[in-house]
Motif scaffolding. Structure first.
Motif, PDB file in Angstrom:
ATOM      1  N   GLU A  56     -37.851   3.548 -34.585  1.00 19.83           N
ATOM      2  CA  GLU A  56     -36.542   3.036 -34.976  1.00 19.83           C
ATOM      3  C   GLU A  56     -35.879   2.268 -33.836  1.00 19.83           C
ATOM      4  O   GLU A  56     -35.206   1.257 -34.058  1.00 19.83           O
ATOM      5  CB  GLU A  56     -35.646   4.184 -35.427  1.00 19.83           C
ATOM      6  CG  GLU A  56     -34.251   3.752 -35.850  1.00 19.83           C
ATOM      7  CD  GLU A  56     -33.468   4.886 -36.492  1.00 19.83           C
ATOM      8  OE1 GLU A  56     -33.851   5.299 -37.614  1.00 19.83           O
ATOM      9  OE2 GLU A  56     -32.500   5.374 -35.879  1.00 19.83           O
ATOM     10  N   GLY A  57     -36.061   2.733 -32.604  1.00 20.54           N
ATOM     11  CA  GLY A  57     -35.455   2.079 -31.461  1.00 20.54           C
ATOM     12  C   GLY A  57     -36.065   0.733 -31.119  1.00 20.54           C
ATOM     13  O   GLY A  57     -35.507  -0.010 -30.294  1.00 20.54           O
ATOM     14  N   LEU A  58     -37.185   0.401 -31.758  1.00 18.43           N
ATOM     15  CA  LEU A  58     -37.852  -0.875 -31.504  1.00 18.43           C
ATOM     16  C   LEU A  58     -37.837  -1.803 -32.705  1.00 18.43           C
ATOM     17  O   LEU A  58     -37.896  -3.025 -32.542  1.00 18.43           O
ATOM     18  CB  LEU A  58     -39.307  -0.626 -31.083  1.00 18.43           C
ATOM     19  CG  LEU A  58     -39.511   0.040 -29.716  1.00 18.43           C
ATOM     20  CD1 LEU A  58     -40.943   0.528 -29.585  1.00 18.43           C
ATOM     21  CD2 LEU A  58     -39.173  -0.924 -28.598  1.00 18.43           C
ATOM     22  N   ALA A  59     -37.779  -1.238 -33.906  1.00 17.95           N
ATOM     23  CA  ALA A  59     -37.984  -2.056 -35.099  1.00 17.95           C
ATOM     24  C   ALA A  59     -36.805  -2.125 -36.050  1.00 17.95           C
ATOM     25  O   ALA A  59     -36.845  -2.896 -37.010  1.00 17.95           O
ATOM     26  CB  ALA A  59     -39.207  -1.541 -35.869  1.00 17.95           C
TER      27      ALA A  59
ATOM     28  N   VAL B 243     -50.091  -4.428 -46.970  1.00 19.74           N
ATOM     29  CA  VAL B 243     -48.671  -4.316 -46.684  1.00 19.74           C
ATOM     30  C   VAL B 243     -47.936  -5.303 -47.583  1.00 19.74           C
ATOM     31  O   VAL B 243     -48.276  -6.494 -47.624  1.00 19.74           O
ATOM     32  CB  VAL B 243     -48.362  -4.617 -45.209  1.00 19.74           C
ATOM     33  CG1 VAL B 243     -46.863  -4.534 -44.954  1.00 19.74           C
ATOM     34  CG2 VAL B 243     -49.098  -3.642 -44.300  1.00 19.74           C
ATOM     35  N   ARG B 244     -46.947  -4.823 -48.292  1.00 21.67           N
ATOM     36  CA  ARG B 244     -46.222  -5.697 -49.216  1.00 21.67           C
ATOM     37  C   ARG B 244     -44.725  -5.375 -49.203  1.00 21.67           C
ATOM     38  O   ARG B 244     -44.341  -4.259 -48.859  1.00 21.67           O
ATOM     39  CB  ARG B 244     -46.767  -5.530 -50.639  1.00 21.67           C
ATOM     40  CG  ARG B 244     -46.699  -4.104 -51.159  1.00 21.67           C
ATOM     41  CD  ARG B 244     -47.093  -3.986 -52.626  1.00 21.67           C
ATOM     42  NE  ARG B 244     -48.493  -4.287 -52.857  1.00 21.67           N
ATOM     43  CZ  ARG B 244     -49.134  -3.969 -53.991  1.00 21.67           C
ATOM     44  NH1 ARG B 244     -48.463  -3.340 -54.973  1.00 21.67           N
ATOM     45  NH2 ARG B 244     -50.400  -4.263 -54.147  1.00 21.67           N
ATOM     46  N   PRO B 245     -43.893  -6.336 -49.566  1.00 26.54           N
ATOM     47  CA  PRO B 245     -42.450  -6.079 -49.612  1.00 26.54           C
ATOM     48  C   PRO B 245     -42.083  -5.222 -50.819  1.00 26.54           C
ATOM     49  O   PRO B 245     -42.740  -5.254 -51.866  1.00 26.54           O
ATOM     50  CB  PRO B 245     -41.844  -7.479 -49.723  1.00 26.54           C
ATOM     51  CG  PRO B 245     -42.927  -8.323 -50.307  1.00 26.54           C
ATOM     52  CD  PRO B 245     -44.222  -7.747 -49.825  1.00 26.54           C
TER      53      PRO B 245
ATOM     54  N   LEU C 115     -43.961  -1.617 -35.586  1.00 26.92           N
ATOM     55  CA  LEU C 115     -44.233  -1.194 -36.964  1.00 26.92           C
ATOM     56  C   LEU C 115     -45.731  -1.051 -37.206  1.00 26.92           C
ATOM     57  O   LEU C 115     -46.181  -0.086 -37.831  1.00 26.92           O
ATOM     58  CB  LEU C 115     -43.637  -2.198 -37.948  1.00 26.92           C
ATOM     59  CG  LEU C 115     -42.123  -2.158 -38.118  1.00 26.92           C
ATOM     60  CD1 LEU C 115     -41.642  -3.375 -38.902  1.00 26.92           C
ATOM     61  CD2 LEU C 115     -41.684  -0.877 -38.821  1.00 26.92           C
ATOM     62  N   ALA C 116     -46.507  -2.000 -36.718  1.00 28.26           N
ATOM     63  CA  ALA C 116     -47.957  -1.950 -36.915  1.00 28.26           C
ATOM     64  C   ALA C 116     -48.551  -0.701 -36.275  1.00 28.26           C
ATOM     65  O   ALA C 116     -49.430  -0.041 -36.854  1.00 28.26           O
ATOM     66  CB  ALA C 116     -48.603  -3.209 -36.342  1.00 28.26           C
ATOM     67  N   ALA C 117     -48.086  -0.352 -35.077  1.00 19.85           N
ATOM     68  CA  ALA C 117     -48.596   0.838 -34.407  1.00 19.85           C
ATOM     69  C   ALA C 117     -48.284   2.095 -35.203  1.00 19.85           C
ATOM     70  O   ALA C 117     -49.145   2.970 -35.393  1.00 19.85           O
ATOM     71  CB  ALA C 117     -48.005   0.931 -33.000  1.00 19.85           C
TER      72      ALA C 117
ATOM     73  N   TRP D 225     -50.486  -8.028 -36.203  1.00 22.82           N
ATOM     74  CA  TRP D 225     -50.591  -6.876 -35.321  1.00 22.82           C
ATOM     75  C   TRP D 225     -51.386  -5.742 -35.968  1.00 22.82           C
ATOM     76  O   TRP D 225     -52.080  -4.987 -35.263  1.00 22.82           O
ATOM     77  CB  TRP D 225     -49.199  -6.385 -34.936  1.00 22.82           C
ATOM     78  CG  TRP D 225     -48.573  -7.158 -33.814  1.00 22.82           C
ATOM     79  CD1 TRP D 225     -47.463  -7.953 -33.865  1.00 22.82           C
ATOM     80  CD2 TRP D 225     -49.019  -7.215 -32.462  1.00 22.82           C
ATOM     81  NE1 TRP D 225     -47.195  -8.511 -32.641  1.00 22.82           N
ATOM     82  CE2 TRP D 225     -48.132  -8.069 -31.758  1.00 22.82           C
ATOM     83  CE3 TRP D 225     -50.092  -6.631 -31.768  1.00 22.82           C
ATOM     84  CZ2 TRP D 225     -48.285  -8.337 -30.394  1.00 22.82           C
ATOM     85  CZ3 TRP D 225     -50.241  -6.902 -30.413  1.00 22.82           C
ATOM     86  CH2 TRP D 225     -49.352  -7.745 -29.743  1.00 22.82           C
ATOM     87  N   LEU D 226     -51.302  -5.597 -37.281  1.00 17.56           N
ATOM     88  CA  LEU D 226     -52.115  -4.567 -37.939  1.00 17.56           C
ATOM     89  C   LEU D 226     -53.599  -4.802 -37.703  1.00 17.56           C
ATOM     90  O   LEU D 226     -54.381  -3.852 -37.609  1.00 17.56           O
ATOM     91  CB  LEU D 226     -51.821  -4.533 -39.439  1.00 17.56           C
ATOM     92  CG  LEU D 226     -50.687  -3.620 -39.895  1.00 17.56           C
ATOM     93  CD1 LEU D 226     -50.440  -3.779 -41.375  1.00 17.56           C
ATOM     94  CD2 LEU D 226     -50.995  -2.160 -39.565  1.00 17.56           C
ATOM     95  N   GLY D 227     -53.978  -6.067 -37.571  1.00 17.53           N
ATOM     96  CA  GLY D 227     -55.365  -6.370 -37.260  1.00 17.53           C
ATOM     97  C   GLY D 227     -55.804  -5.804 -35.926  1.00 17.53           C
ATOM     98  O   GLY D 227     -57.000  -5.553 -35.713  1.00 17.53           O
ATOM     99  N   SER D 228     -54.846  -5.595 -35.014  1.00 14.00           N
ATOM    100  CA  SER D 228     -55.160  -5.034 -33.701  1.00 14.00           C
ATOM    101  C   SER D 228     -55.113  -3.510 -33.688  1.00 14.00           C
ATOM    102  O   SER D 228     -55.801  -2.878 -32.881  1.00 14.00           O
ATOM    103  CB  SER D 228     -54.168  -5.560 -32.653  1.00 14.00           C
ATOM    104  OG  SER D 228     -54.240  -6.962 -32.536  1.00 14.00           O
ATOM    105  N   TYR D 229     -54.298  -2.917 -34.562  1.00 15.83           N
ATOM    106  CA  TYR D 229     -54.106  -1.467 -34.539  1.00 15.83           C
ATOM    107  C   TYR D 229     -54.878  -0.732 -35.633  1.00 15.83           C
ATOM    108  O   TYR D 229     -55.350   0.387 -35.402  1.00 15.83           O
ATOM    109  CB  TYR D 229     -52.614  -1.135 -34.660  1.00 15.83           C
ATOM    110  CG  TYR D 229     -51.825  -1.437 -33.413  1.00 15.83           C
ATOM    111  CD1 TYR D 229     -51.751  -0.522 -32.371  1.00 15.83           C
ATOM    112  CD2 TYR D 229     -51.154  -2.639 -33.266  1.00 15.83           C
ATOM    113  CE1 TYR D 229     -51.023  -0.792 -31.216  1.00 15.83           C
ATOM    114  CE2 TYR D 229     -50.418  -2.918 -32.121  1.00 15.83           C
ATOM    115  CZ  TYR D 229     -50.366  -2.000 -31.101  1.00 15.83           C
ATOM    116  OH  TYR D 229     -49.643  -2.286 -29.960  1.00 15.83           O
ATOM    117  N   ALA D 230     -54.970  -1.318 -36.807  1.00 15.52           N
ATOM    118  CA  ALA D 230     -55.660  -0.658 -37.926  1.00 15.52           C
ATOM    119  C   ALA D 230     -57.103  -1.127 -37.954  1.00 15.52           C
ATOM    120  O   ALA D 230     -57.491  -1.980 -38.753  1.00 15.52           O
ATOM    121  CB  ALA D 230     -54.952  -0.973 -39.239  1.00 15.52           C
ATOM    122  N   THR D 231     -57.915  -0.572 -37.055  1.00 12.43           N
ATOM    123  CA  THR D 231     -59.274  -1.075 -36.859  1.00 12.43           C
ATOM    124  C   THR D 231     -60.361  -0.167 -37.413  1.00 12.43           C
ATOM    125  O   THR D 231     -61.501  -0.605 -37.580  1.00 12.43           O
ATOM    126  CB  THR D 231     -59.534  -1.293 -35.356  1.00 12.43           C
ATOM    127  OG1 THR D 231     -59.331  -0.062 -34.660  1.00 12.43           O
ATOM    128  CG2 THR D 231     -58.583  -2.349 -34.803  1.00 12.43           C
TER     129      THR D 231
END
Length: 313
Positions: free
Chosen positions: A187-190, A289-291, A238-240, A274-280
């Protein structure tokens, strides 16, 4: 809305507004909407007075005779077992007995308390972007960051009603202290507040008096590098958090709503990157991920949905 269906009186309590509506128990449609600003910096009784005003306005509607229960969605954390709320962004409420106080206003009606993230999840799984999915994380990214889980086709609020409260997992081990008592919380970042603060600290200035995350999003959409960097950092956080959650419970879809999500590709573009970097890992690589689809209605629809589910309907 069918003139015969039962209704739920729903109240959505957040850091900036307290909204209310009558919600159809069969179709989830809203009527008799009302809202008050949240006096978040005032004593707890002032906040409850705003809740009472919202309920009084709803109770004055002719349809109130068809109300079978009351659903409360509140910023968290909440204690669903004891009916208490301690929202991080409403300082006057710490272990505030919200359910007991509301029961005094609506004698004879069951009152069900749900955290706002779980409420939004119930709404999007009932009528929105998570409909038909058996494993989902739904998030509210706004003044704060909340979330909820659908696991094996069912809403999963956890024993106290806080399961999926992703806004207060740590994504930065050396990050700033959070009002919740933790450090480096998502929350403090996003959150919208964090995005606006980060942009301002980096030298961004609005064209007018609006220094909100909405204004930062508009500047990012026009290519402002500082605004883009503020959203990129939020998307990375968020991705992390999303990737960690997906690794724990094997999600199919992540639905993101709230004011920050309304920035569209300004947020979702870097988030997917970023999800491409974290969700490997192989079982999270296909995560979608969708709205969210329900927008500002999600909190009210979800408070009603959670109350209906609690009744076993």
């Amino acid at each position: 809305m069918s003139s015969e269906q039962a209704l739920v009186a729903a109240v959505d309590i957040g850091g900036t507004k307290i909204a209310g509506a009558l919600v159809g128990a069969e179709d989830g449609r809203l009527s008799r909407r009302t809202r008050r600003p949240t006096p978040a910096a005032e004593p707890g009784e002032a906040v409850f007075a705003a809740v009472a005003e919202v309920l009084a306005e709803l109770a004055g509607a002719p349809e109130w005779a068809r109300v079978e229960r009351v659903g409360l969605g509140s910023a968290g954390p909440v204690d669903g077992l004891r009916g208490l709320v301690s929202p991080v962004n409403i300082t006057g409420w710490r272990d505030f007995p919200l359910v007991a106080r509301v029961r005094e206003l609506v004698p004879g009606l069951p009152v069900v308390l749900t955290g706002d993230g779980v409420a939004m999840t119930a709404a999007e799984h009932w009528r929105g972007a998570a409909r038909g999915h058996r494993n989902a994380l739904c998030m509210v990214v706004s003044t704060g960051v909340g979330g909820g889980l659908v696991l094996d086709g069912a809403l999963h609020p956890g024993p106290s009603g806080n399961a999926g409260h992703i806004g207060h997992i740590s994504v930065d081990l050396d990050g700033a202290p959070c009002p919740c008592g933790g450090r480096g919380c998502l929350e403090g970042l996003a959150s919208g507040t964090a995005i606006a603060a980060r942009a301002a600290a980096a030298g961004w200035r609005p064209a007018g008096d609006d220094a909100s995350a909405t204004a930062v999003a508009a500047a990012a959409g026009q290519g402002d590098p500082i605004a883009l960097a503020a959203f990129d950092r939020a998307a990375q956080a968020l991705a992390a958090g999303i990737a960690a959650t997906a690794a724990l419970v094997e999600l199919e879809v992540v639905v993101i709503g709230g004011g920050v999500a309304q920035s569209g590709e300004v947020l979702f573009g870097p988030l997917r990157r970023w999800l491409g970097s974290y969700a490997t890992l192989s079982f999270v690589q296909g995560l979608e991920v969708r709205p969210a689809l329900l927008g500002g209605e999600a909190g009210l629809v979800g408070a009603a949905a959670a109350a209906i589910r609690a009744a076993g309907r």
